[in-house]
Design an enzyme around this catalytic site. Structure first.
Site, PDB file in Angstrom:
ATOM      1  N   ASP A 264      45.514  27.270  10.140  1.00 46.92           N
ATOM      2  CA  ASP A 264      45.591  28.489   9.348  1.00 46.92           C
ATOM      3  C   ASP A 264      44.241  28.883   8.759  1.00 46.92           C
ATOM      4  O   ASP A 264      43.942  30.065   8.616  1.00 46.92           O
ATOM      5  CB  ASP A 264      46.620  28.282   8.228  1.00 46.92           C
ATOM      6  CG  ASP A 264      46.927  29.582   7.543  1.00 46.92           C
ATOM      7  OD1 ASP A 264      47.162  30.573   8.254  1.00 46.92           O
ATOM      8  OD2 ASP A 264      46.917  29.619   6.304  1.00 46.92           O
ATOM      9  N   ASP A 265      43.428  27.889   8.397  1.00 50.20           N
ATOM     10  CA  ASP A 265      42.130  28.217   7.793  1.00 50.20           C
ATOM     11  C   ASP A 265      41.253  28.962   8.789  1.00 50.20           C
ATOM     12  O   ASP A 265      40.471  29.827   8.418  1.00 50.20           O
ATOM     13  CB  ASP A 265      41.424  26.943   7.327  1.00 50.20           C
ATOM     14  CG  ASP A 265      42.290  26.175   6.360  1.00 50.20           C
ATOM     15  OD1 ASP A 265      42.669  26.752   5.338  1.00 50.20           O
ATOM     16  OD2 ASP A 265      42.644  25.013   6.653  1.00 50.20           O
ATOM     17  N   ASN A 404      38.513  30.476  -2.341  1.00 54.09           N
ATOM     18  CA  ASN A 404      39.548  30.054  -3.282  1.00 54.09           C
ATOM     19  C   ASN A 404      39.165  28.735  -3.931  1.00 54.09           C
ATOM     20  O   ASN A 404      38.423  27.965  -3.334  1.00 54.09           O
ATOM     21  CB  ASN A 404      40.877  29.862  -2.545  1.00 54.09           C
ATOM     22  CG  ASN A 404      41.454  31.169  -2.059  1.00 54.09           C
ATOM     23  OD1 ASN A 404      41.364  32.177  -2.741  1.00 54.09           O
ATOM     24  ND2 ASN A 404      42.033  31.144  -0.872  1.00 54.09           N
TER      25      ASN A 404
HETATM   26  P1  NAD Z   1      34.170  25.053   5.452  1.00 55.36           P
HETATM   27  O1  NAD Z   1      33.808  23.845   4.728  1.00 55.36           O
HETATM   28  O2  NAD Z   1      34.626  24.959   6.865  1.00 55.36           O
HETATM   29  O3  NAD Z   1      32.926  26.080   5.452  1.00 55.36           O
HETATM   30  C1  NAD Z   1      32.136  26.373   4.334  1.00 55.36           C
HETATM   31  C2  NAD Z   1      30.863  27.036   4.830  1.00 55.36           C
HETATM   32  O4  NAD Z   1      30.112  27.479   3.705  1.00 55.36           O
HETATM   33  C3  NAD Z   1      29.950  26.119   5.626  1.00 55.36           C
HETATM   34  O5  NAD Z   1      29.454  26.823   6.740  1.00 55.36           O
HETATM   35  C4  NAD Z   1      28.808  25.841   4.677  1.00 55.36           C
HETATM   36  O6  NAD Z   1      27.576  25.656   5.365  1.00 55.36           O
HETATM   37  C5  NAD Z   1      28.763  27.130   3.902  1.00 55.36           C
HETATM   38  N1  NAD Z   1      28.080  26.990   2.607  1.00 55.36           N
HETATM   39  C6  NAD Z   1      28.172  25.989   1.717  1.00 55.36           C
HETATM   40  N2  NAD Z   1      27.340  26.231   0.683  1.00 55.36           N
HETATM   41  C7  NAD Z   1      26.748  27.399   0.926  1.00 55.36           C
HETATM   42  C8  NAD Z   1      25.787  28.179   0.232  1.00 55.36           C
HETATM   43  N3  NAD Z   1      25.308  27.785  -0.941  1.00 55.36           N
HETATM   44  N4  NAD Z   1      25.389  29.333   0.783  1.00 55.36           N
HETATM   45  C9  NAD Z   1      25.880  29.726   1.960  1.00 55.36           C
HETATM   46  N5  NAD Z   1      26.807  29.051   2.661  1.00 55.36           N
HETATM   47  C10 NAD Z   1      27.217  27.895   2.146  1.00 55.36           C
HETATM   48  O7  NAD Z   1      35.257  25.788   4.592  1.00 55.36           O
HETATM   49  P2  NAD Z   1      36.216  27.004   5.020  1.00 55.36           P
HETATM   50  O8  NAD Z   1      37.499  26.497   5.542  1.00 55.36           O
HETATM   51  O9  NAD Z   1      35.468  27.952   5.882  1.00 55.36           O
HETATM   52  O10 NAD Z   1      36.516  27.631   3.602  1.00 55.36           O
HETATM   53  C11 NAD Z   1      35.485  28.210   2.822  1.00 55.36           C
HETATM   54  C12 NAD Z   1      36.099  28.923   1.634  1.00 55.36           C
HETATM   55  O11 NAD Z   1      36.949  29.958   2.114  1.00 55.36           O
HETATM   56  C13 NAD Z   1      36.932  28.040   0.717  1.00 55.36           C
HETATM   57  O12 NAD Z   1      36.671  28.361  -0.620  1.00 55.36           O
HETATM   58  C14 NAD Z   1      38.348  28.433   1.053  1.00 55.36           C
HETATM   59  O13 NAD Z   1      39.199  28.330  -0.071  1.00 55.36           O
HETATM   60  C15 NAD Z   1      38.187  29.866   1.434  1.00 55.36           C
HETATM   61  N6  NAD Z   1      39.281  30.300   2.313  1.00 55.36           N
HETATM   62  C16 NAD Z   1      39.988  31.387   1.922  1.00 55.36           C
HETATM   63  C17 NAD Z   1      41.061  31.812   2.681  1.00 55.36           C
HETATM   64  C18 NAD Z   1      41.843  33.035   2.298  1.00 55.36           C
HETATM   65  O14 NAD Z   1      42.932  33.243   2.814  1.00 55.36           O
HETATM   66  N7  NAD Z   1      41.332  33.863   1.445  1.00 55.36           N
HETATM   67  C19 NAD Z   1      41.417  31.113   3.832  1.00 55.36           C
HETATM   68  C20 NAD Z   1      40.648  30.000   4.221  1.00 55.36           C
HETATM   69  C21 NAD Z   1      39.585  29.612   3.446  1.00 55.36           C
END
Ligand code: NAD
Length: 547
Positions: A264-265, A404
């Site tokens: 889902d992510d 989130n």
């Molecule tokens: P992930 O760990 O796969 O990816 C995070 C990314 O952010 C990585 O590429 C990392 O390099 C980058 N990152 C970290 N620090 C950074 C910085 N200072 N500047 C720029 N980039 C940076 O995580 P994910 O699954 O992609 O989730 C990321 C966020 O998205 C989480 O907070 C999650 O809650 C949110 N999310 C929201 C939804 C939604 O429905 N709104 C769904 C999934 C994930």
């Protein structure tokens, strides 16, 4: 007097202690007589509406959101129909309590708020006996499994076994938003240790206090789990949830063509974001093919969204190369460009020939994106200069701060509207309150995959699909966008009112099931009236009559 068969012979105290059957004070006089309940309940017979009003008042009287969460979970544990009536009747108020942002806090404190176990816990010690553990689950017809290993819980990082709150919360949304029956839902925690230093020191930690397993034992546990599910719950779809990104991409690749599964992510987030993009285009009067997307964060969410946008552009006749060049990423090391040597495979597909940029601001200034999408888990990164720079090159700058929980959002609704002089089209992963600027009220949308996965899941269940494909998420995005009204757009919302979520989920489920039948992904024959079949299958939280 004839008793209904779904009671499975239960009566008396057993009935009161079965959350799927219990009605509490709403057992009627006739039911109390017939089912040996007389004396076990206070004399006043309440209606379910009265009960909903009472529990709503109780929720509102609690001093904190975490207290509200604890109360709601305890309600779910004693009376599921009442819990789901409350959540569906008041979804806008309840969703932030049972899901993001409050569930994040609940996971952080899971050890202290733990009352009763919910879901299945599998640890490395269960290797070799996973099948037997699954057989301990009390329900046989499981259709939807949400499994996590707790490594990347929301944007909060590694919460180990405490991450169980997420599968529990997600499955509650499957039921509340799409009517997947509660007894068809199974939350699973794969406890493979944690690298959370505080938890490793905490004597109350509920998981295995050892560093996270990264070697072959990890893959062996996942493989045994997947195989056991095929045997014990052959009709179940497995949703992988909040895995760290190295495992998330890998496991999706490994299993997506073998079993009924999705992440889902990666895929759900992509779908909800694409829907928001389509709605934003109605406001900007732009074309998808003319957009330039800049993502902050190149992980599961960011790359998943990019890939689905590429698919959507290709469906419009744009070449793969040109489509990829419309998507740009900034990760923790700066702009993702071809010259970088530190890029993992999923980022390389979006690494373009271009000079590097070390800051988001520099990237916005040189690339002049039309849409800025935050999926980094890093709060306060859409700074005033960043939003102002975006607003300088766009009449209606699109700002999606999707991380989130709320504490991790890249910026707030208030900041996006203020810094763009009210021109921003804003959505966020966790909800923000309405914001008034110069006499105008802005209601931003919640760009959360909870608009997507419940409907997709229901579509898969109804059609007994054997696979989950990207096309389903593309179709779901289109359906979701099509349900956004002019009134929604007028107040700035790029998603339908959450109060319509069951209607939204039913429409998505129907469209997804159509894809399943068209692509021959099931052995089932397509029912004549698919939409009616979907609706008929949706769980109804109103109490049934027992006598
Ligand atoms: P992930 O760990 O796969 O990816 C995070 C990314 O952010 C990585 O590429 C990392 O390099 C980058 N990152 C970290 N620090 C950074 C910085 N200072 N500047 C720029 N980039 C940076 O995580 P994910 O699954 O992609 O989730 C990321 C966020 O998205 C989480 O907070 C999650 O809650 C949110 N999310 C929201 C939804 C939604 O429905 N709104 C769904 C999934 C994930």
């Amino acid at each position: 007097m004839k008793l209904k068969s779904h009671l499975h012979g239960k009566r008396g105290a057993d009935l009161l202690h079965d959350p799927l059957l219990n009605k509490g004070t709403a057992f009627t006089e006739a039911e109390r007589d017939a089912l040996g309940l007389r004396g076990l309940l206070p004399p006043h017979v309440a209606t379910q509406d009265q009960q909903v009003a009472r529990v709503l008042e109780t929720v509102r009287r609690k001093p904190t959101d975490l207290e509200r969460y604890i109360y709601l979970i305890s309600l779910q544990e004693r009376n599921e129909n009442l819990f789901y009536r409350l959540v569906t009747d008041h979804v806008t108020e309840m969703m932030p309590l049972i899901y993001t942002p409050t569930v994040g806090l609940a996971c952080q404190r899971y050890a202290l708020i733990f009352r009763r176990p919910r879901g299945l816990f599998l640890s490395l010690h269960d290797r070799g006996r996973v099948k037997q553990v699954l057989q301990n689950w009390p329900h046989a017809d499981v259709r939807m499994i949400v499994v996590t290993d707790g490594e990347r819980i929301l944007g909060l990082g590694d919460l180990g076994a405490n991450g169980m709150g997420i599968p529990v919360g997600k499955l509650s949304l499957y039921t509340a938003c799409a009517g997947v029956a509660p007894d068809q839902c199974l939350p699973v925690m794969l406890d493979v240790g944690t690298n959370n230093a505080a938890f490793l020191q905490d004597p109350h930690y509920i998981g295995t206090a050892q560093p996270r397993e990264r070697g072959p034992a990890y893959d062996a546990l996942v493989a045994e789990f997947v195989a056991a599910v095929q045997e014990i719950f052959p009709r179940a779809c497995i949703q992988f949830e909040d895995f760290g990104n190295a495992n998330a991409f890998r496991l999706l690749r490994e299993y997506r063509d073998k079993i009924c599964t999705f992440n889902d992510d990666i895929q759900g987030t992509a779908s909800v974001t694409l829907a928001g993009v389509y709605s934003a285009l109605r406001l900007t009067q732009g074309r998808l093919a003319d957009q330039r997307f800049l993502f902050l964060g190149a992980g599961e969410a960011g790359i998943g969204i990019g890939e689905l946008i590429v698919g959507a552009l290709r469906a419009e006749g744009v070449s793969e190369d040109a489509a990829r060049r419309q998507c740009w990423y900034v990760d923790s090391q700066g702009l993702v460009v071809a010259g970088r040597t530190d890029l993992v495979e999923h980022k390389r597909r979006f690494a373009h020939d271009h000079p590097g940029a070390t800051s988001l601001l520099a990237a916005v200034e040189t690339l002049q994106p039309t849409m800025l999408i935050g999926v980094s888990g890093m709060p306060a990164t859409f700074t005033e200069p960043v939003v102002r720079a975006l607003a300088r090159c766009n009449a209606r700058p699109v700002v999606f701060a999707l991380s989130n929980p709320t504490s991790k959002a890249e910026c707030t609704a208030e900041q996006a509207y203020t810094w763009s002089e009210g021109r921003a089209i804003f959505a966020s992963g966790s909800p923000f309150p309405d914001f008034v600027l110069n006499g105008r009220t802005y209601q931003s949308g919640q760009g959360n995959n909870s608009y997507i996965f419940p409907g997709v899941g229901l579509g898969i269940i109804v059609s007994q699909s054997q696979r989950v494909t990207d096309e389903m998420f593309f179709v779901a995005a289109k359906v979701l966008a099509s349900l956004v009204t002019e009134q929604d757009l007028a107040v700035g919302r790029v998603y339908p009112n959450l109060q319509r979520i069951r209607e939204v989920s039913a429409a998505i489920a129907t469209a997804v099931a159509q894809v399943v039948f068209q692509r021959g992904l099931t052995q089932m024959l397509c029912p004549e009236d698919l939409a009616a079949r979907v609706k008929a299958q949706m769980y109804d939280p109103n109490y049934p009559d027992y006598v």
